[in-house]
Scaffold this motif. Structure first.
Motif, PDB file in Angstrom:
ATOM      1  N   PRO A 281       0.917  -1.202   0.026  1.00  0.00           N
ATOM      2  CA  PRO A 281      -0.086  -0.142  -0.062  1.00  0.00           C
ATOM      3  C   PRO A 281       0.750   1.327  -0.199  1.00  0.00           C
ATOM      4  CG  PRO A 281      -0.862  -1.737   1.736  1.00  0.00           C
ATOM      5  CD  PRO A 281       0.396  -2.059   1.258  1.00  0.00           C
ATOM      6  N   ASN A 282       0.419   2.350  -0.700  1.00  0.00           N
ATOM      7  CA  ASN A 282       1.243   3.667  -0.945  1.00  0.00           C
ATOM      8  C   ASN A 282       2.388   3.509  -1.569  1.00  0.00           C
ATOM      9  OD1 ASN A 282      -0.932   5.174   0.562  1.00  0.00           O
ATOM     10  ND2 ASN A 282      -0.159   4.059   2.348  1.00  0.00           N
ATOM     11  N   LYS A 283       2.732   2.210  -2.210  1.00  0.00           N
ATOM     12  CA  LYS A 283       4.006   2.294  -3.008  1.00  0.00           C
ATOM     13  C   LYS A 283       4.158   3.399  -4.239  1.00  0.00           C
ATOM     14  CE  LYS A 283       8.117   0.742  -3.745  1.00  0.00           C
ATOM     15  NZ  LYS A 283       8.538  -0.510  -4.196  1.00  0.00           N
ATOM     16  N   GLU A 284       3.079   3.371  -4.797  1.00  0.00           N
ATOM     17  CA  GLU A 284       2.853   4.378  -6.039  1.00  0.00           C
ATOM     18  C   GLU A 284       3.062   5.892  -5.494  1.00  0.00           C
ATOM     19  OE1 GLU A 284      -1.095   4.308  -4.009  1.00  0.00           O
ATOM     20  OE2 GLU A 284       0.220   2.772  -4.728  1.00  0.00           O
ATOM     21  N   LYS A 285       3.006   6.178  -4.191  1.00  0.00           N
ATOM     22  CA  LYS A 285       3.152   7.544  -3.905  1.00  0.00           C
ATOM     23  C   LYS A 285       4.341   7.647  -3.428  1.00  0.00           C
ATOM     24  CE  LYS A 285      -1.374   7.841  -2.009  1.00  0.00           C
ATOM     25  NZ  LYS A 285      -2.367   8.036  -0.621  1.00  0.00           N
ATOM     26  N   TRP A 286       5.062   6.763  -3.206  1.00  0.00           N
ATOM     27  CA  TRP A 286       6.760   6.642  -2.609  1.00  0.00           C
ATOM     28  C   TRP A 286       7.574   6.527  -4.015  1.00  0.00           C
ATOM     29  CZ3 TRP A 286       9.949   8.145   0.789  1.00  0.00           C
ATOM     30  CH2 TRP A 286      11.238   7.347   0.827  1.00  0.00           C
ATOM     31  N   SER A 334      14.799  -2.036   4.078  1.00  0.00           N
ATOM     32  CA  SER A 334      13.458  -2.373   4.265  1.00  0.00           C
ATOM     33  C   SER A 334      12.677  -3.415   3.103  1.00  0.00           C
ATOM     34  CB  SER A 334      12.589  -1.129   4.230  1.00  0.00           C
ATOM     35  OG  SER A 334      12.603  -0.308   2.856  1.00  0.00           O
ATOM     36  N   GLY A 335      13.495  -3.461   2.022  1.00  0.00           N
ATOM     37  CA  GLY A 335      13.066  -4.708   0.883  1.00  0.00           C
ATOM     38  C   GLY A 335      13.216  -5.884   1.636  1.00  0.00           C
ATOM     39  N   ASN A 336      14.048  -6.097   2.449  1.00  0.00           N
ATOM     40  CA  ASN A 336      14.133  -7.598   3.093  1.00  0.00           C
ATOM     41  C   ASN A 336      13.011  -8.118   3.366  1.00  0.00           C
ATOM     42  OD1 ASN A 336      16.961  -6.925   2.804  1.00  0.00           O
ATOM     43  ND2 ASN A 336      17.577  -7.277   4.739  1.00  0.00           N
ATOM     44  N   LEU A 337      11.811  -7.142   3.871  1.00  0.00           N
ATOM     45  CA  LEU A 337      10.873  -7.581   4.455  1.00  0.00           C
ATOM     46  C   LEU A 337       9.814  -8.395   3.421  1.00  0.00           C
ATOM     47  CD1 LEU A 337       9.698  -4.454   6.251  1.00  0.00           C
ATOM     48  CD2 LEU A 337      10.710  -6.450   7.242  1.00  0.00           C
ATOM     49  N   ILE A 338       9.931  -8.079   1.980  1.00  0.00           N
ATOM     50  CA  ILE A 338       9.569  -8.788   1.123  1.00  0.00           C
ATOM     51  C   ILE A 338       9.659  -9.999   0.885  1.00  0.00           C
ATOM     52  CG2 ILE A 338       9.175  -8.840  -1.450  1.00  0.00           C
ATOM     53  CD1 ILE A 338       9.690  -6.033  -1.730  1.00  0.00           C
ATOM     54  N   PHE A 339      11.141 -10.602   1.126  1.00  0.00           N
ATOM     55  CA  PHE A 339      11.637 -11.886   1.148  1.00  0.00           C
ATOM     56  C   PHE A 339      10.867 -12.772   2.291  1.00  0.00           C
ATOM     57  CE2 PHE A 339      15.007  -9.453  -0.844  1.00  0.00           C
ATOM     58  CZ  PHE A 339      14.652  -9.820  -2.416  1.00  0.00           C
ATOM     59  N   TYR A 340      10.876 -12.238   3.444  1.00  0.00           N
ATOM     60  CA  TYR A 340      10.141 -12.863   4.470  1.00  0.00           C
ATOM     61  C   TYR A 340       8.650 -13.186   4.103  1.00  0.00           C
ATOM     62  CZ  TYR A 340      14.128 -12.996   7.448  1.00  0.00           C
ATOM     63  OH  TYR A 340      15.528 -13.193   7.969  1.00  0.00           O
ATOM     64  N   LEU A 550       8.205   4.128   3.305  1.00  0.00           N
ATOM     65  CA  LEU A 550       8.376   4.357   4.914  1.00  0.00           C
ATOM     66  C   LEU A 550       7.567   5.653   5.488  1.00  0.00           C
ATOM     67  CD1 LEU A 550      11.880   3.011   5.187  1.00  0.00           C
ATOM     68  CD2 LEU A 550       9.661   1.687   5.794  1.00  0.00           C
ATOM     69  N   PRO A 551       7.840   6.756   4.571  1.00  0.00           N
ATOM     70  CA  PRO A 551       7.009   7.717   5.117  1.00  0.00           C
ATOM     71  C   PRO A 551       5.565   7.720   5.618  1.00  0.00           C
ATOM     72  CG  PRO A 551       8.677   8.544   3.349  1.00  0.00           C
ATOM     73  CD  PRO A 551       8.573   7.000   3.387  1.00  0.00           C
ATOM     74  N   PHE A 552       4.814   6.958   4.665  1.00  0.00           N
ATOM     75  CA  PHE A 552       3.555   6.529   5.082  1.00  0.00           C
ATOM     76  C   PHE A 552       3.433   5.691   6.333  1.00  0.00           C
ATOM     77  CE2 PHE A 552       4.048   8.000   0.800  1.00  0.00           C
ATOM     78  CZ  PHE A 552       2.949   8.816   0.645  1.00  0.00           C
ATOM     79  N   TRP A 553       4.441   4.884   6.739  1.00  0.00           N
ATOM     80  CA  TRP A 553       4.385   4.199   7.789  1.00  0.00           C
ATOM     81  C   TRP A 553       4.753   4.843   9.386  1.00  0.00           C
ATOM     82  CZ3 TRP A 553       7.527  -1.180   6.872  1.00  0.00           C
ATOM     83  CH2 TRP A 553       6.917  -1.833   5.819  1.00  0.00           C
ATOM     84  N   PHE A 554       5.694   5.726   9.194  1.00  0.00           N
ATOM     85  CA  PHE A 554       6.086   6.367  10.306  1.00  0.00           C
ATOM     86  C   PHE A 554       5.723   7.743  10.298  1.00  0.00           C
ATOM     87  CE2 PHE A 554       9.400   2.714   9.597  1.00  0.00           C
ATOM     88  CZ  PHE A 554       8.815   2.155  11.040  1.00  0.00           C
ATOM     89  N   TYR A 555       4.735   8.091  10.734  1.00  0.00           N
ATOM     90  CA  TYR A 555       3.940   9.410  11.002  1.00  0.00           C
ATOM     91  C   TYR A 555       3.207   9.573  12.196  1.00  0.00           C
ATOM     92  CZ  TYR A 555      -0.252   7.395   8.972  1.00  0.00           C
ATOM     93  OH  TYR A 555      -1.306   6.766   8.790  1.00  0.00           O
ATOM     94  N   GLY A 556       3.039  10.578  12.870  1.00  0.00           N
ATOM     95  CA  GLY A 556       1.864  10.905  13.906  1.00  0.00           C
ATOM     96  C   GLY A 556       2.328   9.933  14.980  1.00  0.00           C
ATOM     97  N   ASP A 557       1.434   9.136  15.653  1.00  0.00           N
ATOM     98  CA  ASP A 557       1.679   8.560  16.647  1.00  0.00           C
ATOM     99  C   ASP A 557       2.620   7.442  16.495  1.00  0.00           C
ATOM    100  OD1 ASP A 557      -0.182  10.020  18.140  1.00  0.00           O
ATOM    101  OD2 ASP A 557      -1.897   8.551  17.957  1.00  0.00           O
ATOM    102  N   PHE A 602      14.380   3.835   9.756  1.00  0.00           N
ATOM    103  CA  PHE A 602      14.091   2.167   9.516  1.00  0.00           C
ATOM    104  C   PHE A 602      15.425   1.458   9.912  1.00  0.00           C
ATOM    105  CE2 PHE A 602      14.293  -1.869   7.688  1.00  0.00           C
ATOM    106  CZ  PHE A 602      13.011  -2.332   7.877  1.00  0.00           C
ATOM    107  N   ALA A 603      16.423   2.123   9.306  1.00  0.00           N
ATOM    108  CA  ALA A 603      17.856   1.453   9.881  1.00  0.00           C
ATOM    109  C   ALA A 603      18.348   1.560  11.299  1.00  0.00           C
ATOM    110  CB  ALA A 603      19.106   1.959   8.816  1.00  0.00           C
ATOM    111  N   LEU A 604      17.883   2.603  11.689  1.00  0.00           N
ATOM    112  CA  LEU A 604      18.329   3.119  13.180  1.00  0.00           C
ATOM    113  C   LEU A 604      17.305   2.285  13.972  1.00  0.00           C
ATOM    114  CD1 LEU A 604      18.960   6.857  13.184  1.00  0.00           C
ATOM    115  CD2 LEU A 604      20.570   4.954  13.454  1.00  0.00           C
ATOM    116  N   LEU A 605      16.117   1.991  13.686  1.00  0.00           N
ATOM    117  CA  LEU A 605      15.398   1.013  14.546  1.00  0.00           C
ATOM    118  C   LEU A 605      15.900  -0.376  14.506  1.00  0.00           C
ATOM    119  CD1 LEU A 605      11.752   2.651  13.296  1.00  0.00           C
ATOM    120  CD2 LEU A 605      12.845   2.594  15.589  1.00  0.00           C
ATOM    121  N   SER A 606      16.065  -0.781  13.315  1.00  0.00           N
ATOM    122  CA  SER A 606      16.342  -2.218  13.120  1.00  0.00           C
ATOM    123  C   SER A 606      17.855  -2.380  13.804  1.00  0.00           C
ATOM    124  CB  SER A 606      16.616  -2.512  11.626  1.00  0.00           C
ATOM    125  OG  SER A 606      15.406  -2.534  10.784  1.00  0.00           O
ATOM    126  N   LEU A 607      18.584  -1.542  13.961  1.00  0.00           N
ATOM    127  CA  LEU A 607      19.996  -1.752  14.430  1.00  0.00           C
ATOM    128  C   LEU A 607      19.673  -1.867  16.224  1.00  0.00           C
ATOM    129  CD1 LEU A 607      23.087  -1.647  14.132  1.00  0.00           C
ATOM    130  CD2 LEU A 607      23.159   0.903  14.372  1.00  0.00           C
TER     131      LEU A 607
END
Length: 635
Positions: A281-286, A334-340, A550-557, A602-607
């Motif tokens: 979802p929202n990939k076309e906006k990114w 973040s692309g690693n999530l696709i393979f999982y 990712l900008p459509f994942w991490f916003y607001g709360d 995203f990388a800092l969160l994963s780290l």
């Protein structure tokens, strides 16, 4: 097709491998075994792909040697036919012929194999063990020397059950720079991966030897014209070999030319095709909708079976702790999530083998973001030691004023002009400038690695600058990509195969001048080849990389929760990297809230998750969601 863990050394039989192999059951849920001999012990867990009976169980052995491997020997039928007078197979497994080949030809038998593998060959007569990795590092293989012993295995978590493997802050910084870690590095102290096309020879009375058995650069001279018919014959044969299985086979269909060409060629040859796709979802906006819309449209047009899963914030929130537990390294991309997600989807539908498009960008010039390095003026010449010394002086001067706005651009210009291989790695990460000021040893390791790639390639008189860059990608980016795909799919007992990384295709495409590959832009040559087969909407689609919006994942709360988690992790960052790293990224001008820094966030969160998991495994719960974990942590 499996997982293994083993030890070589005088004390090998005193170690219990049972707990280690239990951690690798996802790689081989169908059977397991433990074997030992003089100086060695090995635990093996099998994923049955060819010959599902007990006859396909490893090790394969004869009087002189034993062989364990993770992967596939694609040309085994050709080898059986070639040696039909000397060798009579007792199974339909692809690996049964390996002990015969080693007994007849020694380690040179590797040149006969077309396949992907991390392999252990035990020479019983000479009490030697060979730890072997395939040409392009398609299957993982880690090792650690400790005392007079060497431990080795498919995943680092299996090694950690036997000997301490402590996280390395220097290597973690390097992973931020590289956006992953190429061989031989890992994020653990004194743990390394076997280099592509190399083997490590272990013997009781000698030091371990690291030996290259395959060097594609010796074969590469960019002076050939592209032949549509010859490439097609290689590609079709590669697909035919990789379609061999006694279990269902699918295709990871991203919507780009590479995976589309795999799917279309199989379809036209009459093979059953099951396409596994992601809804993002929202990939076309990114970026673009290529990887979401093209597979849907294509499969509908040609009436192909398509199964789909969704990757979004909820997927990440629910799965990330489990994924971090499996991945072993910081999951920065973040692309690693696709393979999982696709590995889980394949497993759910009983698909045990998937074909993927890895290698297409490296072979056909598909990286627009590398245009600067590809267009570097030739009159600057190649890297020399004097240029490297000059770059070091420039870096030291710039280090004294790291906050000046001119410092980062200046450093990039120096690398671009003086050390292009270093610059090529520099542009692959958003962390490059900042992290190197935190650890000079990491900077030196990165420079040494870039210099080695440069010498390996130029040492073979490689004159085509574009293919020089492509070859660096094959040794630098491809092993990282292979590791990401393997860990994602094998987490769910699904094997992945890469038709474009057949060594015959790689050698042929590296003999084609790079200018022909990109005559009218990235991947001109493969687009021209595909015109006869693929719909126009595929050929004309914008490139869409495997990154999340990712900008459509991490916003607001959700942004507040993410930032609070990082603040709660400040002490972890400080203990691991030092206070400057934490202060730079966690405080200041709201930099992490800017959309342009979404990948960094995203990388800092994963780290932070990886550091937390590796530093406190007793308190780590892989079943927790990210939000639940964040709420449970006290400042």
């Amino acid at each position: 097709m499996c997982g293994f863990v083993g030890i070589f050394g005088a004390q090998s039989e005193s170690f219990d491998l049972a707990s280690s192999i239990n951690l690798l059951r996802h790689r081989g849920p169908d059977d397991s075994s433990f074997s030992s001999g003089k100086y060695w012990s090995i635990g093996f867990s099998r994923l049955a792909i060819l010959d599902l009976s007990k006859n396909g169980m490893q090790p394969f052995q004869n009087a002189s040697c034993a062989v364990f491997y993770n992967g596939e020997i694609y040309n085994f039928k050709e080898l059986q036919k070639r040696f039909n007078k000397e060798f009579s197979p007792q199974s339909s497994s692809d690996g049964e012929i390996l002990p015969f080949l080693f007994s007849e030809y020694g380690i040179k038998f590797l040149d006969m194999i077309n396949g992907m593998f991390s392999m252990i060959v035990i020479d019983k007569q000479n009490n030697e063990v060979f730890l072997i990795r395939d040409r392009f590092a398609k299957k993982p293989f880690f090792y650690k020397h400790f005392g007079e012993n060497t431990i080795f295995g498919s995943e680092i978590k299996a090694l950690q059950q036997i000997v301490p493997c402590n996280p390395s802050s220097k290597s973690a910084l390097m992973s931020l720079y590289f956006w992953g870690l190429p061989p031989p590095f890992s994020c653990y102290e004194d743990v390394y991966s076997v280099l592509p096309g190399h083997y490590i020879k272990l013997s009781a009375l000698k030091r371990p030897e690291n030996i290259r058995w395959y060097n594609p650069l010796q074969k590469n001279q960019s002076d050939k014209k592209f032949s549509h018919d010859y490439f097609e014959s290689l590609f079709k044969d590669s697909l035919q070999l990789r379609y061999q299985a006694d279990v269902p086979v699918g295709v990871l269909l991203s919507g780009g030319i590479d995976s589309m060409l795999i799917t279309d060629t199989l379809r036209r040859s009459g093979k059953k095709v099951t396409a596994l796709t992601c809804n993002i979802p929202n990939k076309e906006k990114w970026e673009s909708s290529t990887d979401t819309e093209n597979p849907k449209k294509y499969c509908s047009q040609f009436n192909l079976e398509r199964i789909c899963t969704t990757v979004d914030y909820d997927f990440w929130n629910k799965k990330i702790c489990s994924i971090i537990t499996n991945f072993d390294e910081p999951l920065l991309d973040s692309g690693n999530l696709i393979f999982y997600a696709l590995g889980e989807l394949a497993n759910k539908h009983n698909i045990r083998v998937v074909l993927v498009g890895n290698g297409g960008d490296e072979l056909f010039g598909g990286y627009p973001w590398q245009s600067r390095i590809l267009n570097r003026p030739l009159f600057f010449g190649h890297t020399t030691q004097s240029k490297i010394n000059l770059l070091k002086i420039a870096e030291k001067c710039i280090e004294k004023a790291p906050r000046l706005r001119i410092s980062r651009p200046a450093l990039k210009i120096f690398r671009y002009l003086l050390f292009p291989e270093y610059f090529q790695m520099d542009i692959s990460s958003t962390f490059s400038f900042d992290i190197l000021h935190n650890s000079q040893s990491a900077a030196e390791s990165i420079r040494a690695f870039a210099n080695k790639l440069n010498k390996d390639i130029l040492g073979n008189s490689f004159s085509d600058w574009g293919n020089h860059v492509n070859n660096i990608n094959l040794q630098f980016l491809v092993p990282q990509q292979n590791y990401k795909v393997d860990m994602g799919s094998m987490a769910f007992s699904v094997e992945n195969r890469c038709p474009f990384l057949d060594y015959r295709i790689v050698e042929y495409m590296m003999s084609i001048p790079h200018a022909l590959k990109v005559q009218r832009g990235p991947k001109t040559l493969i687009k021209k080849y595909a015109e006869a087969y693929l719909p126009k909407y595929v050929l004309q689609s914008r490139k869409s990389g495997p990154t999340m919006p990712l900008p459509f994942w991490f916003y607001g709360d959700k942004m507040k929760i993410a930032k609070m988690f990082l603040l709660k992790s400040k002490n972890l960052f400080g203990d691991f990297f030092g206070g400057k790293f934490a202060d730079y990224w966690l405080y200041g001008d709201q930099k992490l809230e800017k959309p342009c820094n979404a990948l960094t966030l995203f990388a800092l969160l994963s780290l932070a998750l990886w550091i937390r998991r590796t530093s406190s495994t007793k308190n780590w719960n892989p079943e927790l969601s990210f939000e639940d974990l964040s709420c449970s942590i006290k400042i």
